[in-house]
Design a protein around this motif. Structure first.
Motif, PDB file in Angstrom:
ATOM      1  N   LYS A  31     -13.121 -30.876 -27.415  1.00 45.53           N
ATOM      2  CA  LYS A  31     -12.305 -31.460 -28.497  1.00 45.53           C
ATOM      3  C   LYS A  31     -10.898 -30.878 -28.481  1.00 45.53           C
ATOM      4  O   LYS A  31      -9.922 -31.580 -28.748  1.00 45.53           O
ATOM      5  CB  LYS A  31     -12.973 -31.179 -29.844  1.00 45.53           C
ATOM      6  N   GLN A  32     -10.792 -29.580 -28.176  1.00 45.46           N
ATOM      7  CA  GLN A  32      -9.490 -28.919 -28.178  1.00 45.46           C
ATOM      8  C   GLN A  32      -8.642 -29.319 -26.980  1.00 45.46           C
ATOM      9  O   GLN A  32      -7.427 -29.545 -27.102  1.00 45.46           O
ATOM     10  CB  GLN A  32      -9.682 -27.399 -28.197  1.00 45.46           C
ATOM     11  N   ARG A  33      -9.258 -29.446 -25.808  1.00 45.69           N
ATOM     12  CA  ARG A  33      -8.498 -29.678 -24.581  1.00 45.69           C
ATOM     13  C   ARG A  33      -8.415 -31.150 -24.172  1.00 45.69           C
ATOM     14  O   ARG A  33      -7.607 -31.517 -23.330  1.00 45.69           O
ATOM     15  CB  ARG A  33      -9.105 -28.855 -23.444  1.00 45.69           C
ATOM     16  N   ASN A  34      -9.283 -31.969 -24.729  1.00 41.29           N
ATOM     17  CA  ASN A  34      -9.265 -33.408 -24.490  1.00 41.29           C
ATOM     18  C   ASN A  34      -9.242 -33.781 -23.006  1.00 41.29           C
ATOM     19  O   ASN A  34      -8.338 -34.472 -22.522  1.00 41.29           O
ATOM     20  CB  ASN A  34      -8.056 -34.035 -25.194  1.00 41.29           C
ATOM     21  N   PRO A  35     -10.225 -33.330 -22.229  1.00 41.11           N
ATOM     22  CA  PRO A  35     -10.282 -33.662 -20.799  1.00 41.11           C
ATOM     23  C   PRO A  35     -10.568 -35.149 -20.593  1.00 41.11           C
ATOM     24  O   PRO A  35     -11.056 -35.831 -21.503  1.00 41.11           O
ATOM     25  CB  PRO A  35     -11.446 -32.801 -20.297  1.00 41.11           C
ATOM     26  N   LYS A  36     -10.286 -35.630 -19.392  1.00 39.85           N
ATOM     27  CA  LYS A  36     -10.517 -37.030 -19.074  1.00 39.85           C
ATOM     28  C   LYS A  36     -11.541 -37.158 -17.945  1.00 39.85           C
ATOM     29  O   LYS A  36     -11.301 -36.727 -16.825  1.00 39.85           O
ATOM     30  CB  LYS A  36      -9.206 -37.710 -18.652  1.00 39.85           C
ATOM     31  N   GLY A  37     -12.681 -37.723 -18.260  1.00 34.88           N
ATOM     32  CA  GLY A  37     -13.676 -38.018 -17.240  1.00 34.88           C
ATOM     33  C   GLY A  37     -14.529 -36.839 -16.820  1.00 34.88           C
ATOM     34  O   GLY A  37     -14.345 -35.691 -17.251  1.00 34.88           O
ATOM     35  N   TYR A  38     -15.458 -37.143 -15.940  1.00 31.80           N
ATOM     36  CA  TYR A  38     -16.466 -36.177 -15.500  1.00 31.80           C
ATOM     37  C   TYR A  38     -15.858 -34.952 -14.815  1.00 31.80           C
ATOM     38  O   TYR A  38     -16.226 -33.818 -15.116  1.00 31.80           O
ATOM     39  CB  TYR A  38     -17.451 -36.878 -14.556  1.00 31.80           C
ATOM     40  N   LYS A  39     -14.922 -35.177 -13.895  1.00 27.72           N
ATOM     41  CA  LYS A  39     -14.396 -34.072 -13.096  1.00 27.72           C
ATOM     42  C   LYS A  39     -13.776 -32.992 -13.977  1.00 27.72           C
ATOM     43  O   LYS A  39     -14.026 -31.792 -13.795  1.00 27.72           O
ATOM     44  CB  LYS A  39     -13.373 -34.594 -12.093  1.00 27.72           C
ATOM     45  N   GLN A  40     -12.973 -33.390 -14.958  1.00 27.91           N
ATOM     46  CA  GLN A  40     -12.355 -32.409 -15.845  1.00 27.91           C
ATOM     47  C   GLN A  40     -13.378 -31.767 -16.774  1.00 27.91           C
ATOM     48  O   GLN A  40     -13.218 -30.608 -17.171  1.00 27.91           O
ATOM     49  CB  GLN A  40     -11.231 -33.072 -16.651  1.00 27.91           C
ATOM     50  N   GLN A  41     -14.424 -32.513 -17.090  1.00 28.95           N
ATOM     51  CA  GLN A  41     -15.451 -31.962 -17.978  1.00 28.95           C
ATOM     52  C   GLN A  41     -16.295 -30.895 -17.290  1.00 28.95           C
ATOM     53  O   GLN A  41     -16.906 -30.060 -17.972  1.00 28.95           O
ATOM     54  CB  GLN A  41     -16.370 -33.086 -18.499  1.00 28.95           C
TER      55      GLN A  41
END
Length: 278
Positions: free
Chosen positions: A223-233
């Motif tokens: 929630k804090q970093r707001n990654p995009k998609g699987y790779k960033q997660q």
């Protein structure tokens, strides 16, 4: 009984089963189930007749059954087997008094599931009833229900950031679990001697607590970093798991032992079940 194959008793008759370790799935020998429910002296012939009576069953037969090696009087041979889902479809095509209670039960379960989909709170209420019936303590149940809430919050966050349900969810779960426990989900289940059983339902209070911390931390970081998609997660998942790992290491240093246990529900619930049987 071997690791990959077992004999299960059903109403005093033997139903051969095969465990697929890769898919983590039980398969049941079709002719054995048919024989039990119909008492036919020729279950293979009954299956042929059944398929003639039900064209849709015959049409989808290849998707319902899987030829697997099972033990026979003449040695191991390939026979048609099906998962519990496939067996339930086959049961629907059996016009037998012994099959009727199972059909009614399936209808009841379907009705309850529809009600739960319309009112999710009913799912929680049913889960509490089921856990109490199985003999879990109130303290354990409270933690387990909390873990369900935390897991839902995490998967909602994954969905929001573009992670695809299925393999990507499973992969991220493995990253989190491996980071705090040292095991992937599958390795953890093997460590506890589990097959189809739910891993979380076989965790101790401490194991559930650390798993909750890992998944809650992952959700908050996302929630804090707001990654995009699987790779960033994947990076977020590793960091979330590391929070629980640090807490686990600190506690283990104080305890002088590991909090990861090979105990499973059947171990610590056995005394309660025995009391009920007396």
């Amino acid at each position: 009984m071997t690791k990959t194959q077992a004999i299960k008793l059903f109403e005093e008759k033997k139903v051969r089963t095969v465990w697929d370790d890769e898919k983590e799935q039980w398969y049941f020998c079709v002719v054995d189930v048919v024989e039990v429910l119909t008492e036919s002296k020729d279950p293979s012939g009954y299956v042929k007749t059944m398929k003639k009576r039900d064209p849709m069953l015959a049409k989808g037969w290849g998707q319902i059954v899987t030829p697997l090696f099972v033990q026979t009087p003449g040695g191991r041979q390939k026979m048609n087997c099906a998962t519990i889902k496939g067996i339930f479809r086959i049961i629907q095509a059996i016009p037998s008094p012994k099959a009727e209670p199972l059909k009614q039960w399936m209808a009841q379960v379907a009705s309850q599931r529809i009600d739960q989909m319309q009112d999710p709170e009913k799912s929680i209420d049913q889960a509490i009833v089921d856990y109490k019936r199985l003999g879990y303590s109130d303290a354990w149940i409270n933690q387990r229900i909390k873990s369900i809430e935390v897991r839902k919050e995490l998967t909602d966050e994954w969905q929001r950031t573009g992670v695809h349900e299925g393999l990507e969810y499973a992969s991220l779960t493995d990253i989190i679990t491996r980071e705090w426990s040292g095991f992937t989900t599958k390795q953890y289940k093997h460590f506890k001697g589990l097959k189809k059983e739910n891993l979380r339902d076989n965790m101790t209070n401490l194991e559930i607590a650390f798993n909750i911390l890992a998944e809650a931390s992952t959700a908050e970081l996302s929630k804090q970093r707001n990654p995009k998609g699987y790779k960033q997660q994947t990076k977020i998942a590793k960091e979330g798991g590391s929070v629980a790992k640090a807490a686990r290491n600190q506690l283990e240093n104080k305890l002088g032992r590991s909090v990861i246990s090979n105990a499973k529900a059947s171990d610590y619930l056995l005394p309660n079940n025995e009391e009920e049987e007396k």
